[in-house]
Design a protein around this motif. Structure first.
Motif, PDB file in Angstrom:
ATOM      1  N   GLU A 112       3.240   2.694  17.347  1.00 24.76           N
ATOM      2  CA  GLU A 112       4.593   2.348  17.767  1.00 24.76           C
ATOM      3  C   GLU A 112       5.608   3.169  16.984  1.00 24.76           C
ATOM      4  O   GLU A 112       5.365   3.544  15.837  1.00 24.76           O
ATOM      5  CB  GLU A 112       4.853   0.860  17.545  1.00 24.76           C
ATOM      6  CG  GLU A 112       4.050  -0.051  18.459  1.00 24.76           C
ATOM      7  CD  GLU A 112       4.421  -1.514  18.266  1.00 24.76           C
ATOM      8  OE1 GLU A 112       5.325  -1.784  17.437  1.00 24.76           O
ATOM      9  OE2 GLU A 112       3.821  -2.369  18.929  1.00 24.76           O
ATOM     10  N   ASN A 113       6.755   3.425  17.593  1.00 26.92           N
ATOM     11  CA  ASN A 113       7.766   4.245  16.938  1.00 26.92           C
ATOM     12  C   ASN A 113       8.263   3.591  15.657  1.00 26.92           C
ATOM     13  O   ASN A 113       8.620   2.418  15.649  1.00 26.92           O
ATOM     14  CB  ASN A 113       8.942   4.490  17.886  1.00 26.92           C
ATOM     15  CG  ASN A 113      10.001   5.365  17.259  1.00 26.92           C
ATOM     16  OD1 ASN A 113      11.059   4.901  16.867  1.00 26.92           O
ATOM     17  ND2 ASN A 113       9.714   6.652  17.149  1.00 26.92           N
ATOM     18  N   GLY A 114       8.254   4.373  14.586  1.00 24.41           N
ATOM     19  CA  GLY A 114       8.724   3.866  13.308  1.00 24.41           C
ATOM     20  C   GLY A 114       9.314   4.944  12.430  1.00 24.41           C
ATOM     21  O   GLY A 114       9.669   4.679  11.286  1.00 24.41           O
ATOM     22  N   GLY A 115       9.402   6.170  12.958  1.00 27.08           N
ATOM     23  CA  GLY A 115       9.956   7.273  12.184  1.00 27.08           C
ATOM     24  C   GLY A 115       8.881   8.151  11.563  1.00 27.08           C
ATOM     25  O   GLY A 115       7.707   7.772  11.469  1.00 27.08           O
ATOM     26  N   GLN A 116       9.341   9.333  11.130  1.00 31.29           N
ATOM     27  CA  GLN A 116       8.404  10.307  10.568  1.00 31.29           C
ATOM     28  C   GLN A 116       7.662   9.772   9.354  1.00 31.29           C
ATOM     29  O   GLN A 116       6.472  10.033   9.172  1.00 31.29           O
ATOM     30  CB  GLN A 116       9.152  11.581  10.152  1.00 31.29           C
ATOM     31  CG  GLN A 116       9.463  12.520  11.300  1.00 31.29           C
ATOM     32  CD  GLN A 116       9.833  13.902  10.806  1.00 31.29           C
ATOM     33  OE1 GLN A 116       9.272  14.894  11.240  1.00 31.29           O
ATOM     34  NE2 GLN A 116      10.791  13.984   9.906  1.00 31.29           N
ATOM     35  N   VAL A 218       2.949   6.157  -5.492  1.00 29.50           N
ATOM     36  CA  VAL A 218       4.317   5.719  -5.151  1.00 29.50           C
ATOM     37  C   VAL A 218       4.379   5.099  -3.755  1.00 29.50           C
ATOM     38  O   VAL A 218       5.455   4.884  -3.201  1.00 29.50           O
ATOM     39  CB  VAL A 218       5.307   6.894  -5.256  1.00 29.50           C
ATOM     40  CG1 VAL A 218       5.326   7.457  -6.663  1.00 29.50           C
ATOM     41  CG2 VAL A 218       5.008   7.997  -4.242  1.00 29.50           C
ATOM     42  N   ASP A 219       3.205   4.821  -3.169  1.00 32.78           N
ATOM     43  CA  ASP A 219       3.113   4.169  -1.854  1.00 32.78           C
ATOM     44  C   ASP A 219       3.679   5.023  -0.722  1.00 32.78           C
ATOM     45  O   ASP A 219       4.167   4.489   0.290  1.00 32.78           O
ATOM     46  CB  ASP A 219       3.805   2.805  -1.858  1.00 32.78           C
ATOM     47  CG  ASP A 219       3.133   1.823  -2.817  1.00 32.78           C
ATOM     48  OD1 ASP A 219       1.900   1.865  -2.918  1.00 32.78           O
ATOM     49  OD2 ASP A 219       3.839   1.041  -3.468  1.00 32.78           O
ATOM     50  N   GLY A 220       3.618   6.335  -0.884  1.00 37.23           N
ATOM     51  CA  GLY A 220       3.979   7.236   0.213  1.00 37.23           C
ATOM     52  C   GLY A 220       5.452   7.201   0.573  1.00 37.23           C
ATOM     53  O   GLY A 220       6.323   6.869  -0.234  1.00 37.23           O
ATOM     54  N   PHE A 221       5.734   7.544   1.822  1.00 33.05           N
ATOM     55  CA  PHE A 221       7.110   7.579   2.312  1.00 33.05           C
ATOM     56  C   PHE A 221       7.650   6.168   2.488  1.00 33.05           C
ATOM     57  O   PHE A 221       6.924   5.253   2.869  1.00 33.05           O
ATOM     58  CB  PHE A 221       7.186   8.320   3.647  1.00 33.05           C
ATOM     59  CG  PHE A 221       6.927   9.797   3.551  1.00 33.05           C
ATOM     60  CD1 PHE A 221       7.952  10.677   3.223  1.00 33.05           C
ATOM     61  CD2 PHE A 221       5.659  10.313   3.791  1.00 33.05           C
ATOM     62  CE1 PHE A 221       7.721  12.034   3.129  1.00 33.05           C
ATOM     63  CE2 PHE A 221       5.417  11.673   3.705  1.00 33.05           C
ATOM     64  CZ  PHE A 221       6.458  12.537   3.366  1.00 33.05           C
ATOM     65  N   ASP A 222       8.928   5.998   2.211  1.00 30.59           N
ATOM     66  CA  ASP A 222       9.601   4.720   2.457  1.00 30.59           C
ATOM     67  C   ASP A 222       9.973   4.667   3.937  1.00 30.59           C
ATOM     68  O   ASP A 222      10.847   5.409   4.389  1.00 30.59           O
ATOM     69  CB  ASP A 222      10.856   4.638   1.578  1.00 30.59           C
ATOM     70  CG  ASP A 222      11.527   3.276   1.651  1.00 30.59           C
ATOM     71  OD1 ASP A 222      11.319   2.555   2.649  1.00 30.59           O
ATOM     72  OD2 ASP A 222      12.279   2.930   0.724  1.00 30.59           O
ATOM     73  N   PRO A 223       9.342   3.793   4.716  1.00 35.10           N
ATOM     74  CA  PRO A 223       9.547   3.800   6.176  1.00 35.10           C
ATOM     75  C   PRO A 223      10.922   3.353   6.630  1.00 35.10           C
ATOM     76  O   PRO A 223      11.243   3.484   7.813  1.00 35.10           O
ATOM     77  CB  PRO A 223       8.458   2.843   6.688  1.00 35.10           C
ATOM     78  CG  PRO A 223       8.142   1.961   5.529  1.00 35.10           C
ATOM     79  CD  PRO A 223       8.330   2.802   4.301  1.00 35.10           C
ATOM     80  N   GLN A 224      11.763   2.847   5.724  1.00 35.58           N
ATOM     81  CA  GLN A 224      13.112   2.463   6.142  1.00 35.58           C
ATOM     82  C   GLN A 224      13.960   3.695   6.473  1.00 35.58           C
ATOM     83  O   GLN A 224      14.964   3.577   7.177  1.00 35.58           O
ATOM     84  CB  GLN A 224      13.799   1.646   5.058  1.00 35.58           C
ATOM     85  CG  GLN A 224      14.248   2.432   3.839  1.00 35.58           C
ATOM     86  CD  GLN A 224      15.126   1.637   2.897  1.00 35.58           C
ATOM     87  OE1 GLN A 224      16.076   0.975   3.322  1.00 35.58           O
ATOM     88  NE2 GLN A 224      14.799   1.673   1.614  1.00 35.58           N
TER      89      GLN A 224
END
Length: 393
Positions: A112-116, A218-224
Motif C-alpha cells: 500500500e502507498n506509504g512513501g519512499q 536507527v530503524d531505517g527511514f522514518d515513514p512519516q
C-alpha cells in the motif's frame, strides 16, 4: 568480480611435547580432537561479507523504470539481490511495471502507498545482504556504481555507516547538465552536526552504500516523511556513532523531474515535519538546541519556506507552479508555523526577527498586487549584493 576483505581462520598449531615417548600419542589425540581442515578461502569470505542489495521504490514511474533497471543490470560488479517495491501505484502502472520487470527477470513486491521511506524499509526487510544501495526510479547508476562504492568501505571499521559519491545532474530524459553537484553545494564528508544541518546535505541514497547494521540500528527511514527522509536517516546514523566516507567521483546520474515529490506540496509538508523533529532531537540540551535552531535551522529554511509561499501567490507559469498555487493558503500558514517554532525554540537575532516579520507581513494578504513592489525591491537589492544575504559561518 572478486571482492577482497575478510580474514580467514587458521587451523590449530599443535605443539609437540618435549618427551619423545608421548609424541605419537599426543599427535593421535590431537588429531581426534581437532581434525585438520582446509582454511576458508579469503575471497569467498570477503564475497559473503560484502554482499549488496539494490532496492528501487516505485510509484507510477513506468516511464523511467526500465532505464533504472538496465543501469543496475549493467554494473561491473553485480548486485547480489535486486528488488523493486511498488508503493501502491495505480493498476495500470503496476501492470506496466510487472511486464517490464518480467522481461529483465527482476523481483517486484507490491505494498500500500506509504512513501519512499516505507517502500525502502520493506525492501530492506526482504533482503539479507550486508550492504544496501537504493535507486530512485527516475535516476540511474553509472556502470561502476557498486564497484566504486564497495571500494570505499574500510576493511576494518566496525562503526561503518555509509559511503557516498558525487552526482551528475541530468534533465528528465537523462541528458547531462552537470558532472558535479554534491561538491559544489555542500561540504563532504560529514564531520559535525553543522555539516548536516546548515544546508541540504546532498547525500542521496541513490549515490550511497549503507551498512545494514547502521541502517537497522536507527530503524531505517522514518515513514512519516515523504521528503527529507534522506537527510533524517543520515543525521540519525551519524548521531548513532557511525562513520561516513565521501568519494569525489560521480557514481549516479540524478535526473531533475518537475513531477516528482520534490516539487509538490507533500515535500513542503514533510519539510515542516522535519523542522519539528529537528527541534525535538536536541530537546534534552535546550542551550545547544537554541543555538542550532538560531544558527542552522532558521537560515537554512526561512527563505525556502517564504519563497515557496511567495511563488504560490506570484507565479503560475509552469505546471508545477500551477499545482503549488492551489495550496497558497497552506503555504502561507506554514510560514506562520515556522515563526512559531522559532519563537518556541530559540531567540532569533534582531535582523532575523525583522526579516521574518517582513516576510509574514508581505505574504499574509495573499495578494499578487501587494507583492509587486517588494519583489521589485528585492531584485534590485540582490543585483547590488544587498538585502538579506545568507550568513556565512
Amino acid at each position: 568480480m572478486t571482492r577482497k576483505g575478510a580474514s580467514m581462520s587458521k587451523a590449530p598449531n599443535i605443539k609437540t611435547p618435549a618427551r619423545q615417548g608421548t609424541k605419537v600419542a599426543t599427535a593421535r589425540n590431537a588429531s581426534r580432537k581437532a581434525p585438520p581442515v582446509e582454511a576458508p578461502d579469503r575471497a569467498a569470505a570477503a564475497e559473503k561479507r560484502k554482499t549488496v542489495a539494490v532496492i528501487i521504490p516505485f510509484y507510477n514511474g513506468s516511464r523511467y523504470i526500465e532505464r533504472a533497471i538496465r543501469s543496475i543490470l549493467a554494473q561491473t560488479v553485480t548486485a547480489d539481490e535486486f528488488l523493486i517495491v511498488d508503493d501502491g501505484s495505480t493498476a495500470e502502472e503496476s501492470s506496466r511495471l510487472r511486464a517490464i520487470a518480467a522481461r529483465y527477470d527482476v523481483k517486484v513486491q507490491r505494498k500500500e502507498n506509504g512513501g519512499q521511506g516505507s517502500a525502502r524499509n520493506l525492501g530492506v526487510s526482504l533482503t539479507k545482504s550486508a550492504y544496501l544501495c537504493f535507486l530512485d526510479q527516475d535516476d540511474f547508476f553509472l556502470k561502476n556504481h557498486i564497484e566504486l562504492l564497495l571500494g570505499q568501505i574500510p576493511e576494518s571499521d566496525p562503526h561503518f555507516g555509509w559511503a557516498y559519491g558525487e552526482l551528475m545532474e541530468a534533465d528528465e530524459d537523462g541528458h547531462i547538465v552537470a558532472t558535479s553537484i554534491a561538491s559544489r553545494y555542500s561540504k563532504h564528508p560529514k564531520y559535525s552536526i553543522e555539516d548536516l544541518l546548515e544546508r541540504d546535505m546532498h547525500i542521496l541514497p541513490s549515490a550511497s552504500i549503507i551498512g545494514r547494521e547502521a541502517f537497522e540500528t536507527v530503524d531505517g527511514f522514518d515513514p512519516q516523511f515523504m521528503g527529507y527522509e534522506d537527510d533524517d536517516l543520515f543525521l540519525r546514523i551519524f548521531r548513532a556513532g557511525f562513520t561516513n566516507t565521501f568519494f569525489p567521483k560521480a557514481v549516479t546520474v540524478w535526473c531533475i523531474n518537475k513531477n516528482s515529490t520534490s516539487y509538490s506540496i507533500r515535500m513542503s509538508r514533510s519539510r515542516m515535519l522535519y523542522i519539528r523533529k529537528l527541534c525535538q532531537l536536541f530537546a534534552s540540551d535546550p542551550e545547544r538546541r537554541s543555538v542550532y535552531v538560531r544558527d542552522l535551522i532558521f537560515p537554512r529554511f526561512c527563505n525556502l519556506i517564504a519563497g515557496e509561499a511567495f511563488k504560490s501567490i506570484y507565479f503560475a507559469r509552469y505546471e508545477h507552479e500551477i499545482r503549488m498555487a492551489q495550496h497558497r493558503d497552506e503555504l502561507v500558514d506554514m510560514l506562520d508555523e515556522f515563526a512559531g517554532l522559532m519563537a518556541a525554540n530559540t531567540r532569533l537575532r534582531i535582523e532575523d526577527r525583522a526579516k521574518l516579520r517582513i516576510f509574514r507581513l508581505c505574504l499574509r494578504p495573499k495578494s499578487r498586487r501587494m507583492l509587486v513592489v517588494p519583489y521589485g525591491v528585492a531584485r534590485v537589492l540582490r543585483k547590488f549584493g544587498l538585502g538579506f544575504a545568507r550568513r556565512r559561518r
